[in-house]
Design a protein around this motif. Structure first.
Motif, PDB file in Angstrom:
ATOM      1  N   GLY A 149       9.881   6.151  -1.181  1.00  0.00           N
ATOM      2  CA  GLY A 149       9.683   4.733  -1.402  1.00  0.00           C
ATOM      3  C   GLY A 149       8.678   4.097  -0.464  1.00  0.00           C
ATOM      4  N   GLY A 150       8.179   4.854   0.518  1.00  0.00           N
ATOM      5  CA  GLY A 150       7.241   4.278   1.473  1.00  0.00           C
ATOM      6  C   GLY A 150       7.975   3.601   2.609  1.00  0.00           C
TER       7      GLY A 150
ATOM      8  N   GLY B 189      10.155   3.549  -6.877  1.00  0.00           N
ATOM      9  CA  GLY B 189      10.115   2.359  -6.051  1.00  0.00           C
ATOM     10  C   GLY B 189       8.897   2.196  -5.172  1.00  0.00           C
ATOM     11  N   ALA B 190       7.852   3.022  -5.355  1.00  0.00           N
ATOM     12  CA  ALA B 190       6.682   2.915  -4.485  1.00  0.00           C
ATOM     13  C   ALA B 190       6.052   1.523  -4.575  1.00  0.00           C
ATOM     14  CB  ALA B 190       5.663   3.984  -4.825  1.00  0.00           C
ATOM     15  N   VAL B 191       5.972   0.974  -5.795  1.00  0.00           N
ATOM     16  CA  VAL B 191       5.495  -0.392  -6.006  1.00  0.00           C
ATOM     17  C   VAL B 191       6.464  -1.057  -6.971  1.00  0.00           C
ATOM     18  CG1 VAL B 191       3.615  -1.864  -6.766  1.00  0.00           C
ATOM     19  CG2 VAL B 191       3.092   0.321  -5.682  1.00  0.00           C
ATOM     20  N   THR B 192       6.947  -2.213  -6.597  1.00  0.00           N
ATOM     21  CA  THR B 192       7.944  -2.882  -7.429  1.00  0.00           C
ATOM     22  C   THR B 192       7.562  -4.331  -7.689  1.00  0.00           C
ATOM     23  OG1 THR B 192       9.309  -3.698  -5.597  1.00  0.00           O
ATOM     24  CG2 THR B 192       9.751  -1.458  -6.373  1.00  0.00           C
TER      25      THR B 192
ATOM     26  N   ALA C 202       9.987   0.271   2.317  1.00  0.00           N
ATOM     27  CA  ALA C 202      11.293   0.218   1.655  1.00  0.00           C
ATOM     28  C   ALA C 202      12.421   0.169   2.666  1.00  0.00           C
ATOM     29  CB  ALA C 202      11.459   1.433   0.741  1.00  0.00           C
TER      30      ALA C 202
ATOM     31  N   GLU D  32       5.513  -6.827   5.655  1.00  0.00           N
ATOM     32  CA  GLU D  32       4.941  -5.510   5.409  1.00  0.00           C
ATOM     33  C   GLU D  32       4.214  -4.908   6.607  1.00  0.00           C
ATOM     34  OE1 GLU D  32       2.663  -6.098   1.893  1.00  0.00           O
ATOM     35  OE2 GLU D  32       4.424  -6.313   0.618  1.00  0.00           O
TER      36      GLU D  32
ATOM     37  N   GLN E 215      11.318  -7.512  -1.295  1.00  0.00           N
ATOM     38  CA  GLN E 215      10.049  -6.902  -0.934  1.00  0.00           C
ATOM     39  C   GLN E 215       9.300  -6.363  -2.154  1.00  0.00           C
ATOM     40  OE1 GLN E 215      10.791  -4.291   2.692  1.00  0.00           O
ATOM     41  NE2 GLN E 215      12.859  -4.687   1.984  1.00  0.00           N
ATOM     42  N   ARG E 216       8.130  -5.812  -1.854  1.00  0.00           N
ATOM     43  CA  ARG E 216       7.305  -5.208  -2.899  1.00  0.00           C
ATOM     44  C   ARG E 216       7.536  -3.709  -3.011  1.00  0.00           C
ATOM     45  NH1 ARG E 216       2.170  -8.372  -0.435  1.00  0.00           N
ATOM     46  NH2 ARG E 216       2.318 -10.315  -1.602  1.00  0.00           N
ATOM     47  N   ARG E 217       8.351  -3.153  -2.136  1.00  0.00           N
ATOM     48  CA  ARG E 217       8.653  -1.727  -2.164  1.00  0.00           C
ATOM     49  C   ARG E 217      10.156  -1.532  -2.242  1.00  0.00           C
ATOM     50  NH1 ARG E 217       4.749   2.008  -0.802  1.00  0.00           N
ATOM     51  NH2 ARG E 217       2.754   1.166  -0.096  1.00  0.00           N
TER      52      ARG E 217
ATOM     53  N   ASP F 121      10.599  -0.617 -10.746  1.00  0.00           N
ATOM     54  CA  ASP F 121       9.427   0.202 -10.437  1.00  0.00           C
ATOM     55  C   ASP F 121       8.336  -0.098 -11.462  1.00  0.00           C
ATOM     56  OD1 ASP F 121       7.551   2.258 -10.144  1.00  0.00           O
ATOM     57  OD2 ASP F 121       9.066   3.709  -9.531  1.00  0.00           O
TER      58      ASP F 121
END
Length: 538
Positions: free
Chosen positions: A120-121, A304-307, A124, A202, A461-463, A486
């Protein structure tokens, strides 16, 4: 009334934060929920010297009924029914808990391992909370209150280093400054302000250098101000944010002086791990099949890498009815919310076997009430929807499975996966793809003279770490459903339809007229009759 019943009345009242209760007070009808039931079970166990589970509170929800069950376990008077296996027997020579690496709790170790895989980066694993401030603000006083938080809670000045492939926690003497962003001379729309907060959230944490906690004060036009608290998940969880907000307000009122450091409470003897592993083995064998979720694009990379997020408001009337339904089913608000997610996805994917992931707070059994840190466990919530069309029956089933998950949550998720070794298709997590959580509203009460107040909740968040994450956030009035999805897998229209279906299920459970499980229409979504976007994952 027996002495045991009187003792239980006192413990029930303390758990419910009431002055007193009677022997026939129903714990859940009086405001109890799963986490307060866990705290009650721990306190009763410490008082009577017998193992007590959340399931016991669920089935014997009054002091009188619970006293009868405990008396039966002691070999005394008859109780409400026999208990099977070893649950009613006093513990003798329990198996010691497995020693974690370098005193790092198992839950933290599991999260650190997942972080190394960059699932997820890194973003996350950030826990952000945006609070709206009230009261006449003294910035220096607030900064002093913020600086006192790491003094009181060592987790906030802890860093994590890798040594010979294992993680080690190191407590430092790092301080946490209050970063002030003055926006009073300009003008920002809410969208621009949200983007500014996203930028702050972030900024990555360095696990080995720290600090892993940040605070940012936004001075906004017209005297308004907001406080952003951000921490790495290794040192903070959702309940920690509630603790931090309350302590900031208390310290501010005391001229910035932090309250005394929390003293860990007594810990009950650990239960044999094999008992909990046996529970999970029975529940998760055979492992749940992956849900045939509706998707728009094939799977590429981790979930979930970009959500993005679909937000739908749940009306106060519906929320009140859901609370009443939960209380009669001996549950908290989480149970009908999870029931609606499971029922909505079950109908969408044509299955009666739905497994969701959810966090459970383990502070009470760890003797860490009031502590800041990562004290949650990830548990699979496997639900059997067959024949559970009536709302009360479905919510009772979810409540029972939630109670069992709490009772057996001492097994770390990575140990559960390693022991049961479920199939893991590429890009999928073990046991579940969908996450569900309830975030209580943070509200420190009125500011009062020379004081401040903080109100708000999590900042999405975005992740993320999952394809679909249903996050229910308590608002001042009612609830908000935030479906984080996602974007590599789902289009906006598809996510809105999924969220709408769950919203409709909430209405059906609440007995809303016209709510029969059909997809509800999000305010900006297309008509359901025109939607043709589902492509089911195989």
């Amino acid at each position: 009334m027996t002495d045991l019943t009187q003792d239980l009345c006192r413990l029930f009242a303390r758990a419910l934060e009431l002055e007193y209760v009677t022997d026939d007070t129903d714990f859940y009808l009086a405001g109890g929920h799963s986490l307060s039931a866990l705290a009650l079970a721990v306190s009763v166990e410490e008082a009577v010297g017998l193992p007590v589970r959340v399931r016991d509170i669920l089935e014997c929800a009054t002091p009188e009924l619970l006293a009868a069950r405990l008396a039966e376990a002691r070999g005394g008077t008859a109780g409400p029914g026999p208990r099977t296996g070893t649950e009613g027997a006093p513990r003798t020579a329990p198996e010691p808990a497995r020693a974690p690496d370098d005193d790092v709790p198992e839950s933290v170790r599991w999260l650190w391992l997942a972080r190394q895989n960059e699932h997820g980066g890194a973003g996350a694993y950030t826990v952000p909370c945006l609070l709206r401030g009230e009261g006449e603000l003294d910035v220096d006083l607030l900064a002093s209150a913020v600086a006192g938080l790491p003094v009181r809670h060592p987790a906030l000045r802890t860093v994590f280093v890798e040594r010979q492939g294992a993680v080690r926690a190191v407590v430092t003497d790092r301080t946490v400054p209050l970063d002030v962003v003055d926006l009073r001379d300009g003008s920002l729309t809410e969208e621009e302000f949200e983007a500014l907060v996203h930028d702050r959230v972030e900024v990555p944490f360095d696990l080995a250098e720290g600090p892993l906690f940040r605070s940012t004060l936004f001075m906004r036009p017209d005297g308004a101000w907001s406080l952003l608290l951000t921490a790495d998940h290794l040192v903070c969880d959702g309940r920690s944010l509630t603790v931090l907000a309350a302590e900031l307000v208390a310290a501010y009122r005391q001229d910035g002086a932090p309250p005394a450091a929390p003293v860990p409470g007594p810990r009950p003897a650990p239960r044999p791990r094999e008992e909990s592993l046996a529970h999970w083995r029975d529940l998760l064998t055979p492992p749940p099949a992956p849900l045939l979720l509706p998707v728009d694009r094939p799977r590429h990379g981790p979930a979930g890498a970009v959500t993005d997020t679909v937000r739908l408001d749940i009306e106060p009337r519906v929320t009140a009815r859901l609370r009443a339904l939960a209380a009669t089913a001996h549950a908290g608000l989480f149970a009908p919310l999870a029931a609606a997610v499971a029922s909505g996805l079950g109908g969408l994917t044509r299955t009666d076997d739905v497994c969701l992931g959810t966090p459970v707070d383990r502070r009470s059994p760890l003797g860490l009430d009031g502590a800041v840190g990562f004290h949650v466990a990830t548990v699979p919530l496997r639900l059997d929807l067959a024949g559970r069309d009536d709302p009360a029956g479905l919510v009772r089933h979810v409540a029972a499975r939630t109670a069992d998950a709490l009772d057996h949550s001492e097994v770390a998720f990575d140990e559960l996966v390693a022991t049961l070794d479920p199939p893991r298709p590429a890009g999928r997590g073990p046991f579940f793809d969908v996450w569900v959580a309830l975030f209580p509203r943070i509200d420190t009460g009125p500011a009062g003279p020379r004081g401040i107040a903080l109100r708000g909740g999590p900042f999405l968040q975005r992740r993320g770490m999952f394809e679909l994450s249903f996050q229910f956030v308590e608002e001042e009035h009612g609830l908000r459903l935030c479906l984080q999805y996602d974007t590599g897998r789902y289009g906006r229209d598809t996510a809105e339809q999924i969220a709408g279906r769950v919203l409709a299920e909430l209405g059906r459970l609440a007995g809303e007229p016209g709510a029969h499980g059909a997809p509800a229409q999000p305010p900006s979504g297309p008509p359901a009759q025109a939607f043709q976007g589902f492509h089911f994952d195989t």
